[in-house]
Structure formats: structure tokens, C-alpha cells
Design a protein around this motif. Structure first.
Motif, short mmCIF file in Angstrom:
data_model
loop_
_atom_site.label_atom_id
_atom_site.label_comp_id
_atom_site.label_asym_id
_atom_site.label_seq_id
_atom_site.Cartn_x
_atom_site.Cartn_y
_atom_site.Cartn_z
N ILE A 158 1.65 14.50 8.73
CA ILE A 158 1.90 12.94 8.63
C ILE A 158 3.32 12.81 7.41
CG2 ILE A 158 -0.26 11.72 9.64
CD1 ILE A 158 -0.05 11.90 6.61
N HIS A 159 3.62 14.26 7.14
CA HIS A 159 5.35 14.40 6.48
C HIS A 159 6.34 13.42 6.60
CE1 HIS A 159 8.46 15.57 4.51
NE2 HIS A 159 7.79 16.18 3.10
N ASP A 160 6.91 14.10 7.81
CA ASP A 160 7.46 12.61 7.69
C ASP A 160 7.75 11.65 8.17
OD1 ASP A 160 9.14 15.14 8.46
OD2 ASP A 160 9.85 15.28 10.29
N VAL A 161 6.38 11.12 9.07
CA VAL A 161 6.12 9.14 9.24
C VAL A 161 6.30 9.13 8.25
CG1 VAL A 161 4.03 9.67 9.55
CG2 VAL A 161 5.34 7.84 10.75
N ILE A 162 5.37 9.30 6.43
CA ILE A 162 5.28 8.76 5.81
C ILE A 162 6.47 9.28 4.50
CG2 ILE A 162 3.05 8.53 5.91
CD1 ILE A 162 2.94 11.07 3.41
N HIS A 163 7.18 10.38 4.51
CA HIS A 163 8.62 10.00 3.85
C HIS A 163 9.62 9.47 4.81
CE1 HIS A 163 5.81 13.04 1.88
NE2 HIS A 163 6.36 12.48 0.89
N LEU A 164 9.48 8.84 5.76
CA LEU A 164 10.94 7.69 6.51
C LEU A 164 11.39 8.96 6.44
CD1 LEU A 164 10.79 4.42 4.10
CD2 LEU A 164 9.68 4.80 6.53
N ALA A 180 4.82 11.49 17.32
CA ALA A 180 3.56 12.53 17.03
C ALA A 180 2.42 12.83 16.58
CB ALA A 180 4.24 13.82 17.15
N LEU A 181 2.09 11.14 17.31
CA LEU A 181 0.91 10.29 16.62
C LEU A 181 0.25 9.68 17.33
CD1 LEU A 181 2.50 9.01 13.33
CD2 LEU A 181 1.34 10.32 12.91
N GLY A 182 -0.92 9.73 17.50
CA GLY A 182 -2.24 9.22 18.12
C GLY A 182 -3.07 8.95 17.24
N MET A 221 0.98 -1.20 0.22
CA MET A 221 0.04 0.18 0.35
C MET A 221 0.76 1.14 -0.19
SD MET A 221 -2.65 1.16 3.33
CE MET A 221 -3.74 2.41 2.97
N TYR A 222 0.12 1.42 -0.76
CA TYR A 222 0.86 3.28 -1.00
C TYR A 222 0.66 4.14 -0.06
CZ TYR A 222 3.56 7.47 -2.42
OH TYR A 222 4.17 8.50 -2.61
N ILE A 223 0.96 5.00 1.55
CA ILE A 223 0.53 6.10 1.72
C ILE A 223 1.13 7.22 1.69
CG2 ILE A 223 0.62 6.50 4.47
CD1 ILE A 223 1.37 3.94 5.44
N ARG A 224 -0.32 8.06 1.75
CA ARG A 224 -0.32 9.50 0.38
C ARG A 224 -1.26 10.73 1.51
NH1 ARG A 224 -2.60 6.34 -2.86
NH2 ARG A 224 -4.65 6.88 -2.37
N ASN A 225 -1.76 9.55 2.58
CA ASN A 225 -2.68 11.21 3.56
C ASN A 225 -3.27 9.96 4.57
OD1 ASN A 225 -5.05 9.18 2.27
ND2 ASN A 225 -4.62 11.14 1.06
N GLU A 226 -3.76 10.60 5.83
CA GLU A 226 -3.87 10.47 6.78
C GLU A 226 -5.54 9.19 6.26
OE1 GLU A 226 -5.39 13.55 9.19
OE2 GLU A 226 -3.69 14.71 9.23
N SER A 227 -5.60 9.62 5.41
CA SER A 227 -6.65 8.51 4.97
C SER A 227 -6.09 7.40 4.82
CB SER A 227 -8.17 9.03 4.04
OG SER A 227 -8.93 10.37 4.38
N ASP A 228 -5.24 7.28 4.72
CA ASP A 228 -4.50 6.33 4.09
C ASP A 228 -4.27 4.80 5.11
OD1 ASP A 228 -4.53 5.70 1.78
OD2 ASP A 228 -2.49 7.68 1.01
N ILE A 229 -3.33 6.10 6.00
CA ILE A 229 -3.38 5.77 7.32
C ILE A 229 -4.26 4.71 8.39
CG2 ILE A 229 -2.37 6.20 9.67
CD1 ILE A 229 -0.10 8.67 8.24
N ILE A 230 -5.80 5.96 8.47
CA ILE A 230 -6.64 5.35 9.05
C ILE A 230 -7.05 4.00 8.26
CG2 ILE A 230 -8.77 5.54 8.73
CD1 ILE A 230 -8.14 8.76 9.92
N ARG A 231 -7.05 3.35 6.78
CA ARG A 231 -7.46 2.35 6.19
C ARG A 231 -6.68 0.96 6.44
NH1 ARG A 231 -9.23 5.20 2.09
NH2 ARG A 231 -7.22 6.02 1.19
#
Length: 188
Positions: free
Chosen positions: A144-150, A125-127, A1-11
Motif C-alpha cells: 500500500i506504500h504507493d497509494v498512501i503516499h500518493l 492494484a488493490l481489492g 484520518m492519517y493512513i499508515r497501514n492496511e488496517s487504516d484502509i480497512i477501517r
């Protein structure tokens, strides 16, 4: 799965039965302003972005809440015990952020999200939590930029308060790069 946004993390989390079970157990405590934070979310995202098919072990499940009316540490221990009875294989860690400023020797936090915003790294810094209708909610005070860009870098709070030495010690101790090799660690 490619993670682009908050909705992707939620899914991503919604499709993880283990994570959803943990969220339902934490919700059962009916804590004020509660979240499961830090490694619970961060590790899931990093595992996905590294293509791992087996979950990376995390040392604990950080459940936080905000209740200025009860600053007794024993209350937190009672909540942990209640969760251990429900789900004994999980290393629960429950903290009332209304009292955590005392041990951290900082100004009092205004809420759980305020406390999350002052975690050492932006990628941590996520919850997440479940709302009253069991919909998953994500808080990301620094995005979420940092977490999804490692990318791993200190939060603005750590930079502004010249806590970069603590940040760097934590990075060395956690040694995340040995597990998630694509990480880019920033030092200041």
C-alpha cells in the motif's frame, strides 16, 4: 484520518456505509474468488488523503471473480443485471478474470489476486471483499506504500513486459492529477 497501514484502509472503508452496502451486494452473488478492486479502493484513499468531504465520482464499480469453469461473457452480464436490480444507481462492471487474459493477450491468470497484481499501476492494484463472517479483507499484491503516499507508478508486470507506453497513455487519459493534485506520477 492519517493512513499508515492496511488496517487504516480497512477501517476507512468499514466506516463508509455506501462502500459497505456495495460490498454486501457484491457478496450476495456468491462468486468464487471475488473482489471489488481498483478505483473503488484507490479513490477512497486518495479522497481521504486530500481531505475531500464529498466522494469523487468513479466511472464504475469493478467486481472481479475467478471461475475457469465458465468463461462465457454472458454470465458476467447476468451478474451485472442481478446487481443492477439490487442497486440500480451503481455502474457495475463484473469480469471473470479466468477469461480476461484472452482479451488482454497475456498468459492466463491464476487467481483474482494474480490478475490484480498485473493491473497497470501499483496504486490501483488493490481489492477488498467481505469474508464469510462479513469481515473486510484487503489484498494489495504490491503493498500500500504507493497509494498512501500518493504515488502512481507502473506495476512490476507492466515494467517487465515493457508496457510503459500503455501505462503512460492510461495516466494521460485518466487525468487523475486534475482531481487529486497532490499525486506524484512516475513515468518510465
Amino acid at each position: 484520518m492519517y493512513i499508515r497501514n492496511e488496517s487504516d484502509i480497512i477501517r476507512l472503508i468499514e466506516h463508509d456505509r455506501w462502500m459497505m452496502d456495495i460490498l454486501h451486494h457484491a457478496k450476495s452473488l456468491d462468486l468464487p474468488d471475488w473482489w471489488i478492486c481498483a478505483g473503488f479502493v484507490r479513490s477512497k484513499v486518495w479522497d481521504e488523503l486530500h481531505g475531500f468531504t464529498i466522494r469523487t465520482q468513479i466511472p464504475d464499480i469493478d467486481v472481479i471473480y475467478y471461475d475457469p469453469s465458465d468463461l462465457n461473457e454472458e454470465t458476467e452480464k447476468r451478474y451485472e443485471e442481478r446487481l443492477r436490480v439490487l442497486y440500480p444507481t451503481i455502474p457495475w462492471s463484473i469480469k471473470n478474470e479466468a477469461r480476461m487474459h484472452i482479451g488482454n493477450n497475456v498468459l492466463a491468470y491464476e487467481s483474482s489476486t494474480d490478475a490484480i497484481s498485473k493491473f497497470p499501476e501499483t496504486a490501483s492494484a488493490l481489492g477488498v471483499k467481505l469474508d464469510s463472517n462479513d469481515h473486510l479483507i484487503l489484498t494489495a499484491p504490491h503493498g500500500i506504500h504507493d497509494v498512501i503516499h500518493l504515488e502512481v507508478r507502473p506495476t512490476p508486470y507492466f515494467l517487465e513486459n515493457q508496457l510503459t507506453t500503455l501505462y503512460e497513455e492510461r495516466i494521460r487519459k485518466k487525468d487523475w492529477k486534475s482531481t487529486w493534485t497532490k499525486l506524484k506520477i512516475f513515468y518510465f
